[in-house]
Design an enzyme around this catalytic site. Structure first.
Site, PDB file in Angstrom:
ATOM      1  N   ARG A 183       0.660  -1.247  -0.061  1.00 12.20           N
ATOM      2  CA  ARG A 183      -0.240  -0.330  -0.658  1.00 12.20           C
ATOM      3  C   ARG A 183       0.483   1.345   0.220  1.00 12.20           C
ATOM      4  NH1 ARG A 183      -2.461  -2.947  -1.695  1.00 12.20           N
ATOM      5  NH2 ARG A 183      -4.219  -4.466  -1.302  1.00 12.20           N
ATOM      6  N   SER A 232      -9.754   1.300   3.880  1.00 15.68           N
ATOM      7  CA  SER A 232      -9.383   0.848   5.005  1.00 15.68           C
ATOM      8  C   SER A 232      -8.512   1.943   6.000  1.00 15.68           C
ATOM      9  CB  SER A 232      -7.837  -0.426   4.941  1.00 15.68           C
ATOM     10  OG  SER A 232      -8.937  -1.342   4.720  1.00 15.68           O
ATOM     11  N   GLU A 302      -3.186   3.529   6.666  1.00 13.55           N
ATOM     12  CA  GLU A 302      -3.189   4.074   5.663  1.00 13.55           C
ATOM     13  C   GLU A 302      -3.388   4.885   5.353  1.00 13.55           C
ATOM     14  OE1 GLU A 302      -4.332  -0.536   4.118  1.00 13.55           O
ATOM     15  OE2 GLU A 302      -5.691   1.102   1.957  1.00 13.55           O
TER      16      GLU A 302
HETATM   17  C1  LIG Z   1     -15.183   2.019   0.321  1.00  9.64           C
HETATM   18  C2  LIG Z   1     -13.963   1.436  -0.236  1.00  9.64           C
HETATM   19  C3  LIG Z   1     -12.872   1.090   0.156  1.00  9.64           C
HETATM   20  C4  LIG Z   1     -11.902   0.410  -0.263  1.00  9.64           C
HETATM   21  N1  LIG Z   1     -11.256  -0.714  -0.568  1.00  9.64           N
HETATM   22  C5  LIG Z   1      -9.771  -0.767  -1.359  1.00  9.64           C
HETATM   23  C6  LIG Z   1      -9.216  -1.799  -1.839  1.00  9.64           C
HETATM   24  O1  LIG Z   1      -9.498  -2.685  -1.443  1.00  9.64           O
HETATM   25  N2  LIG Z   1      -7.483  -1.931  -2.066  1.00  9.64           N
HETATM   26  C7  LIG Z   1      -6.849  -0.409  -1.480  1.00  9.64           C
HETATM   27  O2  LIG Z   1      -5.583  -0.178  -1.690  1.00  9.64           O
HETATM   28  N3  LIG Z   1      -7.877   0.528  -1.269  1.00  9.64           N
HETATM   29  C8  LIG Z   1      -9.033   0.587  -0.984  1.00  9.64           C
HETATM   30  N4  LIG Z   1      -9.818   1.996  -1.104  1.00  9.64           N
HETATM   31  C9  LIG Z   1      -8.810   3.567  -0.628  1.00  9.64           C
HETATM   32  C10 LIG Z   1      -8.792   4.349  -1.965  1.00  9.64           C
HETATM   33  O3  LIG Z   1      -9.947   3.647  -3.069  1.00  9.64           O
HETATM   34  C11 LIG Z   1      -7.831   3.808  -2.405  1.00  9.64           C
HETATM   35  O4  LIG Z   1      -6.302   3.765  -2.055  1.00  9.64           O
HETATM   36  C12 LIG Z   1      -7.313   4.667  -3.821  1.00  9.64           C
HETATM   37  O5  LIG Z   1      -5.955   4.197  -4.425  1.00  9.64           O
HETATM   38  C13 LIG Z   1      -6.831   5.870  -3.887  1.00  9.64           C
HETATM   39  O6  LIG Z   1      -7.241   6.691  -5.113  1.00  9.64           O
HETATM   40  P1  LIG Z   1      -7.982   7.970  -5.391  1.00  9.64           P
HETATM   41  O7  LIG Z   1      -7.815   8.424  -6.854  1.00  9.64           O
HETATM   42  O8  LIG Z   1      -9.272   8.221  -4.275  1.00  9.64           O
HETATM   43  O9  LIG Z   1      -6.293   8.765  -4.415  1.00  9.64           O
HETATM   44  P2  LIG Z   1      -6.984   9.928  -3.348  1.00  9.64           P
HETATM   45  O10 LIG Z   1      -7.282   9.465  -2.116  1.00  9.64           O
HETATM   46  O11 LIG Z   1      -7.275  11.162  -3.999  1.00  9.64           O
HETATM   47  O12 LIG Z   1      -5.147  10.436  -3.321  1.00  9.64           O
HETATM   48  C14 LIG Z   1      -4.506   9.056  -2.110  1.00  9.64           C
HETATM   49  C15 LIG Z   1      -2.730  10.044  -2.659  1.00  9.64           C
HETATM   50  O13 LIG Z   1      -2.553   9.521  -4.102  1.00  9.64           O
HETATM   51  C16 LIG Z   1      -1.976  10.420  -4.351  1.00  9.64           C
HETATM   52  N5  LIG Z   1      -2.635  10.700  -6.107  1.00  9.64           N
HETATM   53  C17 LIG Z   1      -3.340  11.022  -6.240  1.00  9.64           C
HETATM   54  N6  LIG Z   1      -3.557  10.623  -7.749  1.00  9.64           N
HETATM   55  C18 LIG Z   1      -2.118  11.095  -7.900  1.00  9.64           C
HETATM   56  C19 LIG Z   1      -1.793  11.850  -9.291  1.00  9.64           C
HETATM   57  N7  LIG Z   1      -2.312  11.835 -10.020  1.00  9.64           N
HETATM   58  N8  LIG Z   1      -0.411  11.945  -9.251  1.00  9.64           N
HETATM   59  C20 LIG Z   1       0.084  11.694  -8.464  1.00  9.64           C
HETATM   60  N9  LIG Z   1      -0.240  11.621  -7.199  1.00  9.64           N
HETATM   61  C21 LIG Z   1      -1.214  11.119  -6.340  1.00  9.64           C
HETATM   62  C22 LIG Z   1      -2.051  11.994  -3.895  1.00  9.64           C
HETATM   63  O14 LIG Z   1      -1.864  12.401  -4.043  1.00  9.64           O
HETATM   64  C23 LIG Z   1      -2.733  11.473  -2.379  1.00  9.64           C
HETATM   65  O15 LIG Z   1      -1.102  10.638  -1.679  1.00  9.64           O
HETATM   66  C24 LIG Z   1     -10.981   1.779  -0.492  1.00  9.64           C
HETATM   67  C25 LIG Z   1     -11.633   3.141  -0.224  1.00  9.64           C
HETATM   68  C26 LIG Z   1     -13.118   3.446   0.193  1.00  9.64           C
HETATM   69  C27 LIG Z   1     -13.701   4.721   0.454  1.00  9.64           C
END
Ligand SMILES: Cc1cc2nc3c(=O)[nH]c(=O)nc-3n(C[C@H](O)[C@H](O)[C@H](O)COP(=O)(O)OP(=O)(O)OC[C@H]3O[C@@H](n4cnc5c(N)ncnc54)[C@H](O)[C@@H]3O)c2cc1C
Length: 324
Positions: A183, A232, A302
């Site tokens: 992660r 998580s 996380e």
């Molecule tokens: C209901 C639910 C279930 C979930 N289940 C899982 C799961 O099973 N497995 C899992 O791994 N995660 C899970 N997550 C967490 C989340 O979805 C992941 O971590 C996802 O990858 C985050 O993506 P995001 O676009 O929402 O990023 P954000 O939350 O907007 O940002 C997360 C990080 O990514 C960086 N970032 C985003 N876009 C860019 C870019 N273009 N360039 C550089 N940095 C960037 C941001 O700066 C930040 O540090 C879950 C979340 C929820 C709400």
């Protein structure tokens, strides 16, 4: 009291701003940009129209102005004092598409939802992407977090990453440059991912569909996916599962203000209505403390916590260390 002053920052950027094609706003409420629906404002929020527009913005933005990138906000807690400087959120129009490009490969923009990649893979009988079907983030977030589930993770499928640095220079990275761990990834500092190429393998469509259905069914049964949550809250420590440690420490359902550790899945923290970011982070730190007292294990966040506290409402991490 207002915690940020976006108008002043915008005025300081000068005439170059007029050339930008993407949407720019000041004092932008970040509760609208995150799944938790809590937290303060971003001084400046920019949605670049495309990669050239992003580069133009970076060239206009003085180097000393802090820059934060967000994706779909599904892993983010923005503190109540908001975010100083500029926040970039890629536009769906310029960065939201995924397409099959042959040779078992898919090219996807960095704000493309993970779920879309699964759908494109299924349409093209490409295996290896069903795990993305249950992750509500974007490709940029998946690259940063090495997002994974159901036996698969981002590091296994990526071939090439395209990014722009703080000065607006383009970069192409190989998967090995990302230094992934559980992660987490550790690419060169300060990059904004713009798109990436993924590789799967030929697989029967019916099998892919069945795997995707299993992912959906599992999520709907065991996770509070319709709540305001960040997924998580803590990483699974080596040899343990975070939810078991939380449960054993008696924190299932624990509440502070409007924040609660879900009764359905106790490693998911939820905003039950009007929780502040303070409530949510204070709850998380309280859980860390209780788990440590009960089991001796230090949970690591996380969820990424960004931005600043409201003065007088700072939260000191209970275990003396802040983890991301
Ligand atoms: C209901 C639910 C279930 C979930 N289940 C899982 C799961 O099973 N497995 C899992 O791994 N995660 C899970 N997550 C967490 C989340 O979805 C992941 O971590 C996802 O990858 C985050 O993506 P995001 O676009 O929402 O990023 P954000 O939350 O907007 O940002 C997360 C990080 O990514 C960086 N970032 C985003 N876009 C860019 C870019 N273009 N360039 C550089 N940095 C960037 C941001 O700066 C930040 O540090 C879950 C979340 C929820 C709400």
């Amino acid at each position: 009291m207002k915690q940020v002053d976006g108008e002043k920052l915008l005025a300081s950027l000068g005439e170059g701003v007029k050339e930008l094609r993407g949407r720019i706003s000041t004092d932008a409420p970040m509760d609208r940009a995150t799944w938790f629906q809590a937290g303060g404002m971003a001084e400046l929020l920019f949605h670049p129209h495309d990669e050239d527009d992003l580069i133009a913005f970076l060239k206009v933005l003085p180097e000393e102005v802090p820059l934060t990138v967000i994706g779909l906000g599904s892993n983010l807690l923005v503190r109540d004092g908001g975010i100083n400087g500029a926040v970039v959120r890629l536009s769906a129009k310029g960065f939201g598409q995924a397409e099959f490009i042959g040779d078992n490969r898919i090219r996807a923009g960095a704000i493309c939802p993970d779920k879309t990649i699964s759908a494109v893979a299924m349409d093209n009988a490409l295996g290896g992407f069903h795990f993305y079907y249950g992750i509500p983030g974007s490709i940029g977030g998946a690259l940063t977090m090495n997002a994974g589930a159901n036996g698969g993770e981002t590091s296994e499928r990526v071939v090439e990453i395209h990014a722009v640095d703080r000065k607006g220079n383009r970069h192409v990275l190989k998967n090995a440059d990302m230094a992934y761990s559980y992660r987490h990834s550790h690419p060169p500092e300060g990059l904004i991912f713009t798109h990436a190429v993924f590789e799967g393998f030929p697989e029967d469509k019916a099998k892919i569909r069945a795997d995707m259905d299993a992912v959906r069914h599992h999520r709907e049964t065991v996770q509070p996916i319709r709540e305001k949550t960040g997924g998580s809250t803590f990483k699974n420590p080596e040899g343990h599962s975070a939810w078991e440690l939380i449960d054993e420490a008696g924190c299932r359902g624990m509440m502070i203000g409007g924040a609660q550790m879900s009764s359905l899945h106790c490693n998911f923290m939820i905003n039950t209505g009007h929780a502040s970011a303070y409530d949510l982070e204070y709850l998380g730190e309280s859980v860390r403390q209780r788990v440590f007292e009960h089991s001796g294990v230090k949970l690591e966040w996380e969820i990424k916590r960004i931005g600043k506290f409201i003065p007088g409402r700072e939260i000191k991490p209970f275990l003396g260390t802040v983890t991301d």
